[in-house]
Design a protein around this motif. Sequence first.
Motif, PDB file in Angstrom:
ATOM      1  N   MET A 122      -6.934   0.971  32.263  1.00 20.98           N
ATOM      2  CA  MET A 122      -6.493   0.633  30.921  1.00 20.98           C
ATOM      3  C   MET A 122      -6.689   1.810  29.972  1.00 20.98           C
ATOM      4  N   ILE A 123      -7.843   2.453  30.078  1.00 23.24           N
ATOM      5  CA  ILE A 123      -8.120   3.604  29.206  1.00 23.24           C
ATOM      6  C   ILE A 123      -7.186   4.767  29.543  1.00 23.24           C
ATOM      7  N   GLY A 140      -4.335   4.810  31.345  1.00 26.63           N
ATOM      8  CA  GLY A 140      -2.932   4.485  31.114  1.00 26.63           C
ATOM      9  C   GLY A 140      -2.600   4.422  29.639  1.00 26.63           C
ATOM     10  N   GLY A 141      -3.532   3.885  28.840  1.00 28.21           N
ATOM     11  CA  GLY A 141      -3.300   3.807  27.403  1.00 28.21           C
ATOM     12  C   GLY A 141      -3.232   5.174  26.756  1.00 28.21           C
ATOM     13  N   VAL A 142      -4.153   6.054  27.141  1.00 31.31           N
ATOM     14  CA  VAL A 142      -4.148   7.414  26.584  1.00 31.31           C
ATOM     15  C   VAL A 142      -2.870   8.146  26.977  1.00 31.31           C
ATOM     16  N   LEU A 143      -2.467   8.015  28.235  1.00 27.12           N
ATOM     17  CA  LEU A 143      -1.244   8.671  28.692  1.00 27.12           C
ATOM     18  C   LEU A 143      -0.033   8.167  27.912  1.00 27.12           C
ATOM     19  N   ALA A 144       0.069   6.834  27.735  1.00 23.32           N
ATOM     20  CA  ALA A 144       1.193   6.271  26.990  1.00 23.32           C
ATOM     21  C   ALA A 144       1.187   6.755  25.543  1.00 23.32           C
ATOM     22  N   ALA A 145      -0.005   6.805  24.930  1.00 25.30           N
ATOM     23  CA  ALA A 145      -0.093   7.274  23.549  1.00 25.30           C
ATOM     24  C   ALA A 145       0.353   8.723  23.423  1.00 25.30           C
ATOM     25  N   VAL A 146      -0.072   9.551  24.369  1.00 21.62           N
ATOM     26  CA  VAL A 146       0.329  10.963  24.344  1.00 21.62           C
ATOM     27  C   VAL A 146       1.840  11.103  24.511  1.00 21.62           C
ATOM     28  N   ILE A 205      10.528  -6.756  20.325  1.00 19.42           N
ATOM     29  CA  ILE A 205       9.917  -5.427  20.263  1.00 19.42           C
ATOM     30  C   ILE A 205       8.411  -5.523  20.507  1.00 19.42           C
ATOM     31  N   PHE A 206       7.803  -6.641  20.110  1.00 19.99           N
ATOM     32  CA  PHE A 206       6.363  -6.832  20.320  1.00 19.99           C
ATOM     33  C   PHE A 206       6.046  -7.398  21.701  1.00 19.99           C
ATOM     34  N   LEU A 207       7.026  -8.001  22.364  1.00 19.66           N
ATOM     35  CA  LEU A 207       6.748  -8.663  23.643  1.00 19.66           C
ATOM     36  C   LEU A 207       6.169  -7.723  24.705  1.00 19.66           C
ATOM     37  N   PRO A 208       6.562  -6.432  24.779  1.00 17.85           N
ATOM     38  CA  PRO A 208       5.911  -5.557  25.767  1.00 17.85           C
ATOM     39  C   PRO A 208       4.393  -5.492  25.628  1.00 17.85           C
ATOM     40  N   PHE A 209       3.871  -5.600  24.397  1.00 21.58           N
ATOM     41  CA  PHE A 209       2.423  -5.581  24.211  1.00 21.58           C
ATOM     42  C   PHE A 209       1.775  -6.797  24.858  1.00 21.58           C
ATOM     43  N   LEU A 210       2.396  -7.966  24.688  1.00 16.73           N
ATOM     44  CA  LEU A 210       1.861  -9.176  25.317  1.00 16.73           C
ATOM     45  C   LEU A 210       1.963  -9.094  26.831  1.00 16.73           C
ATOM     46  N   LEU A 211       3.074  -8.561  27.337  1.00 15.60           N
ATOM     47  CA  LEU A 211       3.248  -8.467  28.785  1.00 15.60           C
ATOM     48  C   LEU A 211       2.217  -7.534  29.405  1.00 15.60           C
ATOM     49  N   VAL A 212       1.948  -6.404  28.759  1.00 17.84           N
ATOM     50  CA  VAL A 212       0.941  -5.474  29.283  1.00 17.84           C
ATOM     51  C   VAL A 212      -0.445  -6.105  29.197  1.00 17.84           C
ATOM     52  N   GLY A 213      -0.722  -6.839  28.121  1.00 15.73           N
ATOM     53  CA  GLY A 213      -2.002  -7.549  28.025  1.00 15.73           C
ATOM     54  C   GLY A 213      -2.155  -8.581  29.118  1.00 15.73           C
ATOM     55  N   LEU A 214      -1.068  -9.284  29.447  1.00 18.50           N
ATOM     56  CA  LEU A 214      -1.090 -10.266  30.530  1.00 18.50           C
ATOM     57  C   LEU A 214      -1.334  -9.579  31.873  1.00 18.50           C
ATOM     58  N   ILE A 215      -0.709  -8.430  32.087  1.00 18.54           N
ATOM     59  CA  ILE A 215      -0.943  -7.661  33.322  1.00 18.54           C
ATOM     60  C   ILE A 215      -2.410  -7.263  33.430  1.00 18.54           C
ATOM     61  N   ALA A 216      -3.002  -6.835  32.310  1.00 17.00           N
ATOM     62  CA  ALA A 216      -4.414  -6.448  32.317  1.00 17.00           C
ATOM     63  C   ALA A 216      -5.300  -7.626  32.706  1.00 17.00           C
ATOM     64  N   LEU A 259      -4.117  -0.456  24.204  1.00 10.25           N
ATOM     65  CA  LEU A 259      -4.628  -0.684  25.555  1.00 10.25           C
ATOM     66  C   LEU A 259      -5.889   0.130  25.804  1.00 10.25           C
ATOM     67  N   ALA A 260      -5.903   1.369  25.330  1.00 10.61           N
ATOM     68  CA  ALA A 260      -7.078   2.218  25.503  1.00 10.61           C
ATOM     69  C   ALA A 260      -8.276   1.672  24.722  1.00 10.61           C
ATOM     70  N   VAL A 261      -8.039   1.153  23.521  1.00 13.17           N
ATOM     71  CA  VAL A 261      -9.119   0.579  22.725  1.00 13.17           C
ATOM     72  C   VAL A 261      -9.727  -0.619  23.443  1.00 13.17           C
TER      73      VAL A 261
END
Length: 362
Positions: free
Chosen positions: A196-197, A199-205, A171-182, A237-239
């Motif tokens: 990053m900002i 995309g992160g805001v859009l995902a949060a919304v 469940i946490f692996l997507p966070f690492l994968l997105v960080g690796l993409i960044a 991601l936005a932070v």
Amino acid sequence: MSSSVLTSNASRVVGLDIARGLAILGMFVAHAIPRGGGELLVDGRSSILFASLAGVSVGIMTGSARPLERGRRADRVVGIILRALILLVLGFMLNILNSEVAVILDYYGVMFLLIAPVLFAPRWTLGLGAAVLLVGAPMLAAVLNGAGPTMQPLAALVRGYFLTGDYPALIFLPFLLVGLIAARSDLGRAKTQFWMIAGGVLAAVLGYGAAYVLPGLTARAHSGSTAEILGSGGFALAVIGTLLWLTARERGRVGQVLRALLWPIGATGSMALTVYTLQILLLAVAVGVRDNFHTIDYPGWPLLLGMTFGSLVFVSLWRRFLGKGPLERGLAFATREPVSRAKARARARSHDAAPEPKIQNR
């Protein structure tokens, strides 16, 4: 990487250190603040921010926007696997202590082991994997949670680490994968920071919005739902993108002032493993003092404030006069030296096996 996001020490990225420091301090708050029954901003999001930064870190360790050439990749992968195993052992040891905190380090070790095979995969492959896990991992976790605890201890342990535990790796692996993409997208570019900002805001919304309007869907902290992964992952991601942009050299005087003001938090982020471990040790002591002598409030404001300010002073002095943190220094030695020694032995064997050159008389 662009020098705009680096400190004077080119191995450190100011915005990432500050983000990592905020994640650690957020964990302090989540663990030690007195609870009033509601959910705090730091709940769940601190660990997710930390996991996202872990993905960024392994991306930087493997070449950032320019992945290491094939001849150098194996050594770096071995180093990351060794790092994962050390985190597993350290997490096991801290779990033995009665700190009343769910330790995350052993889960991180599992996450690093899972991401090691795809460290050099194309960004689209990493994104596809994150999308599949975003939907599939919570569904599988729900099925296993509904199956009940009737399974062998080893199987239950594996299930916990991967899907149903406090910080399930899949469940946490997507966070690492997105960080690796960044990291693969060049963190020093303003365009990357903007995406990053945005995309992160859009995902949060999308994540939090879906949980708000769809009945039965939750994005609460530690729920492990798709909505939480999307919402809290987007927030993280936005932070990170915002801090990278704000602390870049291109921000001029504003960036300089922010880097100076947030330097103690950045120092905390540069010694995250040390500070996190000391936190668990201190909380274990606090539990013992509370239960046996009744002279400390845990959770409690005095403990939280003491931990926070004490940590900021400690890491600032250590960073200023001694540089890298003690556990960070030990981890670097443990993960680099075996590879270096193996190379040296291989060179020695090659040298010993080489035939003596023939000297011809003329």
